[in-house]
Design an enzyme around this catalytic site. Structure first.
Site, PDB file in Angstrom:
ATOM      1  N   GLY A 141     -11.699  33.860  -4.642  1.00 15.22           N
ATOM      2  CA  GLY A 141     -11.159  34.365  -5.915  1.00 15.22           C
ATOM      3  C   GLY A 141     -10.974  33.221  -6.896  1.00 15.22           C
ATOM      4  N   ARG A 171     -18.242  35.455  -3.167  1.00 16.25           N
ATOM      5  CA  ARG A 171     -17.932  35.546  -1.741  1.00 16.25           C
ATOM      6  C   ARG A 171     -19.268  35.780  -1.054  1.00 16.25           C
ATOM      7  NH1 ARG A 171     -12.852  38.189  -3.716  1.00 16.25           N
ATOM      8  NH2 ARG A 171     -11.225  36.680  -3.220  1.00 16.25           N
ATOM      9  N   ASP A 185      -8.258  29.375   1.898  1.00 14.71           N
ATOM     10  CA  ASP A 185      -8.474  29.064   3.320  1.00 14.71           C
ATOM     11  C   ASP A 185      -9.845  29.506   3.834  1.00 14.71           C
ATOM     12  OD1 ASP A 185      -7.753  31.713   3.157  1.00 14.71           O
ATOM     13  OD2 ASP A 185      -6.246  31.630   4.755  1.00 14.71           O
ATOM     14  N   THR A 202      -6.237  28.690  -5.462  1.00 12.16           N
ATOM     15  CA  THR A 202      -5.969  30.120  -5.274  1.00 12.16           C
ATOM     16  C   THR A 202      -4.610  30.436  -5.887  1.00 12.16           C
ATOM     17  OG1 THR A 202      -5.384  31.842  -3.661  1.00 12.16           O
ATOM     18  CG2 THR A 202      -5.188  29.586  -2.891  1.00 12.16           C
ATOM     19  N   ASP A 229      -2.630  32.519  -4.786  1.00 12.44           N
ATOM     20  CA  ASP A 229      -1.750  33.075  -3.750  1.00 12.44           C
ATOM     21  C   ASP A 229      -0.679  32.121  -3.204  1.00 12.44           C
ATOM     22  OD1 ASP A 229      -3.279  35.342  -4.033  1.00 12.44           O
ATOM     23  OD2 ASP A 229      -4.531  34.946  -2.277  1.00 12.44           O
ATOM     24  N   ASP A 277      -0.837  30.361  -0.556  1.00 14.28           N
ATOM     25  CA  ASP A 277      -0.713  30.761   0.851  1.00 14.28           C
ATOM     26  C   ASP A 277      -1.193  29.692   1.831  1.00 14.28           C
ATOM     27  OD1 ASP A 277      -3.352  30.929   0.096  1.00 14.28           O
ATOM     28  OD2 ASP A 277      -3.726  32.891   1.003  1.00 14.28           O
ATOM     29  N   ARG A 284      -2.113  38.584  -1.772  1.00 15.39           N
ATOM     30  CA  ARG A 284      -2.664  38.937  -0.457  1.00 15.39           C
ATOM     31  C   ARG A 284      -1.522  39.093   0.552  1.00 15.39           C
ATOM     32  NH1 ARG A 284      -8.601  36.687   1.097  1.00 15.39           N
ATOM     33  NH2 ARG A 284      -8.905  36.986  -1.117  1.00 15.39           N
TER      34      ARG A 284
HETATM   35  P1  ADP Z   1     -10.648  32.116  -0.271  1.00 17.23           P
HETATM   36  O1  ADP Z   1     -11.403  30.863  -0.174  1.00 17.23           O
HETATM   37  O2  ADP Z   1      -9.988  32.293  -1.612  1.00 17.23           O
HETATM   38  O3  ADP Z   1      -9.696  32.319   0.893  1.00 17.23           O
HETATM   39  P2  ADP Z   1     -12.469  34.034   0.947  1.00 17.23           P
HETATM   40  O4  ADP Z   1     -11.618  34.227   2.162  1.00 17.23           O
HETATM   41  O5  ADP Z   1     -13.082  35.234   0.331  1.00 17.23           O
HETATM   42  O6  ADP Z   1     -11.686  33.324  -0.247  1.00 17.23           O
HETATM   43  O7  ADP Z   1     -13.624  33.008   1.319  1.00 17.23           O
HETATM   44  C1  ADP Z   1     -14.561  32.570   0.373  1.00 17.23           C
HETATM   45  C2  ADP Z   1     -15.883  32.339   1.045  1.00 17.23           C
HETATM   46  O8  ADP Z   1     -15.742  31.312   2.032  1.00 17.23           O
HETATM   47  C3  ADP Z   1     -16.440  33.535   1.823  1.00 17.23           C
HETATM   48  O9  ADP Z   1     -17.121  34.445   1.007  1.00 17.23           O
HETATM   49  C4  ADP Z   1     -17.396  32.858   2.777  1.00 17.23           C
HETATM   50  O10 ADP Z   1     -18.620  32.561   2.136  1.00 17.23           O
HETATM   51  C5  ADP Z   1     -16.664  31.568   3.100  1.00 17.23           C
HETATM   52  N1  ADP Z   1     -15.928  31.746   4.366  1.00 17.23           N
HETATM   53  C6  ADP Z   1     -14.816  32.482   4.582  1.00 17.23           C
HETATM   54  N2  ADP Z   1     -14.474  32.472   5.891  1.00 17.23           N
HETATM   55  C7  ADP Z   1     -15.418  31.741   6.518  1.00 17.23           C
HETATM   56  C8  ADP Z   1     -15.650  31.377   7.884  1.00 17.23           C
HETATM   57  N3  ADP Z   1     -14.843  31.773   8.861  1.00 17.23           N
HETATM   58  N4  ADP Z   1     -16.739  30.621   8.158  1.00 17.23           N
HETATM   59  C9  ADP Z   1     -17.567  30.208   7.166  1.00 17.23           C
HETATM   60  N5  ADP Z   1     -17.401  30.526   5.873  1.00 17.23           N
HETATM   61  C10 ADP Z   1     -16.352  31.274   5.544  1.00 17.23           C
HETATM   62  O1  F6P Z   2      -6.932  35.472  -3.326  1.00 16.46           O
HETATM   63  C1  F6P Z   2      -6.714  35.709  -4.686  1.00 16.46           C
HETATM   64  C2  F6P Z   2      -6.613  37.185  -4.952  1.00 16.46           C
HETATM   65  O2  F6P Z   2      -6.410  37.369  -6.346  1.00 16.46           O
HETATM   66  C3  F6P Z   2      -5.544  37.925  -4.157  1.00 16.46           C
HETATM   67  O3  F6P Z   2      -4.249  37.753  -4.676  1.00 16.46           O
HETATM   68  C4  F6P Z   2      -6.046  39.347  -4.241  1.00 16.46           C
HETATM   69  O4  F6P Z   2      -5.577  40.129  -3.172  1.00 16.46           O
HETATM   70  C5  F6P Z   2      -7.534  39.161  -4.153  1.00 16.46           C
HETATM   71  O5  F6P Z   2      -7.819  37.846  -4.602  1.00 16.46           O
HETATM   72  C6  F6P Z   2      -8.332  40.128  -4.961  1.00 16.46           C
HETATM   73  O6  F6P Z   2      -9.658  39.902  -4.694  1.00 16.46           O
HETATM   74  P1  F6P Z   2     -10.894  40.459  -5.546  1.00 16.46           P
HETATM   75  O7  F6P Z   2     -11.144  39.459  -6.634  1.00 16.46           O
HETATM   76  O8  F6P Z   2     -12.013  40.487  -4.570  1.00 16.46           O
HETATM   77  O9  F6P Z   2     -10.496  41.789  -6.058  1.00 16.46           O
END
Ligand code: ADP
Ligand code: F6P
Length: 322
Positions: A11, A72, A103, A125, A127, A129, A171
């Site tokens: 995000g 993503r 994360d 982020t 969040d 978190d 989240r």
């Molecule tokens: P954030 O980084 O904000 O937590 P996401 O959880 O959507 O957001 O993760 C962003 C991107 O990081 C995912 O779309 C994916 O490409 C990569 N990613 C997430 N989890 C994993 C994982 N376990 N292993 C490898 N890449 C990951």
């Molecule tokens: O991780 C950032 C965040 O804005 C969260 O607070 C929320 O739950 C999520 O992303 C929303 O994701 P998307 O952009 O996929 O709707």
């Protein structure tokens, strides 16, 4: 380090642009070539790279969103996707990548580092978190955006003697709700980290009404539930007019606050220094106003502690009558 790259993933968060600016300018200052990768890991797999210079990051420090765009990528999570990404980095002779995200993005950074691409993570982020850092880039701006909404909703809810439920993002983390709720003087703050039953919410609202309070604001973290559901549940139990508002993406956009710009700038500069010093698989953060860095695996394994004292302080202050 001769060539490095920067990407934003997951995000978007206000302050990502300020972090990109700091990474690009610190790299160039140190004689390192810097590439921007568009659309996060998706762009890494597809070779969506472009060389950046000082002026690529002019006039962006204040802007929300990310000039590199974000995405993503499910493909990147697969062994084949990871292999494609590593190959692409090698084709462009990329020695290191600064990854700005949450994360999930850090998990990707860890895997790339294991494949020989040195990665440094910057927490981006709204969040807040991530356990290893006091604050993530974007959190402060999101809190201020929520605060702005609380002030506006308060005007109308007082006029109608209504209870307002304001649902905020985060989240599974209640920090946006906690900080905005405290700063906005909310009567009830609902976060996933602290239990609060429907009866307890209703009891508080009735007590406040009996004390002569004309309106109440409930800040609801999305990790607890939905504003519209809670609106119905309260209305079914007590004779109080309730209105729910879901703030949504308004929280993630707009001008970046000074706190986020400064944090992003400090973290961006440190991330490049770490690469220059030959580090890999580390994340940067802030603790007690000092920039720190630590091993990415260690950071991901840390358990987050909720700021219970802050929550309890907000509860005590909210009991004051209007
Ligand atoms: P954030 O980084 O904000 O937590 P996401 O959880 O959507 O957001 O993760 C962003 C991107 O990081 C995912 O779309 C994916 O490409 C990569 N990613 C997430 N989890 C994993 C994982 N376990 N292993 C490898 N890449 C990951
Ligand atoms: O991780 C950032 C965040 O804005 C969260 O607070 C929320 O739950 C999520 O992303 C929303 O994701 P998307 O952009 O996929 O709707």
């Amino acid at each position: 380090m001769k060539n490095i790259a920067v990407l934003t993933s997951g995000g978007d968060a206000p302050g990502m642009n300020a972090a990109i600016r700091a990474v690009v300018r610190t790299a160039i200052h140190n004689g390192i070539r810097i590439y921007g990768i568009r659309k996060g890991y998706k762009g890494l797999i597809n070779g969506d790279f472009f060389e950046m210079d000082m002026s690529s990051v002019s006039d962006i420090i204040h802007r929300g969103g990310t000039i590199l765009q974000t995405a993503r990528s499910e493909e990147f999570k697969t062994p084949e996707g990871l292999k494609k990404a590593v190959n692409m980095a090698r084709i462009f002779n990329i020695d290191g990548i600064v990854i700005i995200g949450g994360d999930g993005s850090f998990m990707g950074a860890k895997k790339l580092t294991e494949q020989g691409i040195a990665c440094i993570g910057i927490p981006g982020t709204i969040d807040n978190d991530l356990a290893y850092t006091d604050y993530t880039v974007g959190f402060d701006t999101a809190v201020n955006n929520v605060l702005d909404a609380i002030n506006k909703i308060r005007d109308t809810s007082t006029s109608h003697e209504r209870v307002s439920i304001i649902e905020v993002m985060g989240r599974h983390c209640g920090d946006i709700a906690l900080y905005a709720g405290m700063a906005g003087g909310a009567e009830i703050i609902l976060v996933p980290e602290m239990e609060c039953s429907l009866d307890c919410i209703c009891r508080t609202l009735i007590q406040r009404r009996n004390m002569g309070k004309l309106h109440s604001i409930i800040i609801l973290a999305e990790g607890v539930g939905n504003a519209k559901d809670l609106e119905k549940q309260i209305a079914e139990k007590v004779d109080i007019e309730v209105r729910g508002t879901i703030l949504g993406y308004i929280q993630r956009g707009g001008n970046t606050t000074a706190a986020d710009r400064i944090l992003a700038s400090r973290l961006g500069a440190r991330a490049v220094d770490l690469l220059k010093e030959g580090n890999a698989g580390r994340v940067v953060g802030i603790r007690d106003n000092r920039i720190i860095d630590m091993d990415i695996t260690e950071a991901l394994n840390m358990e987050r502690k909720f700021q219970k004292e802050l929550y309890e302080a907000a509860e005590i202050l909210a009991s004051n009558m209007k």
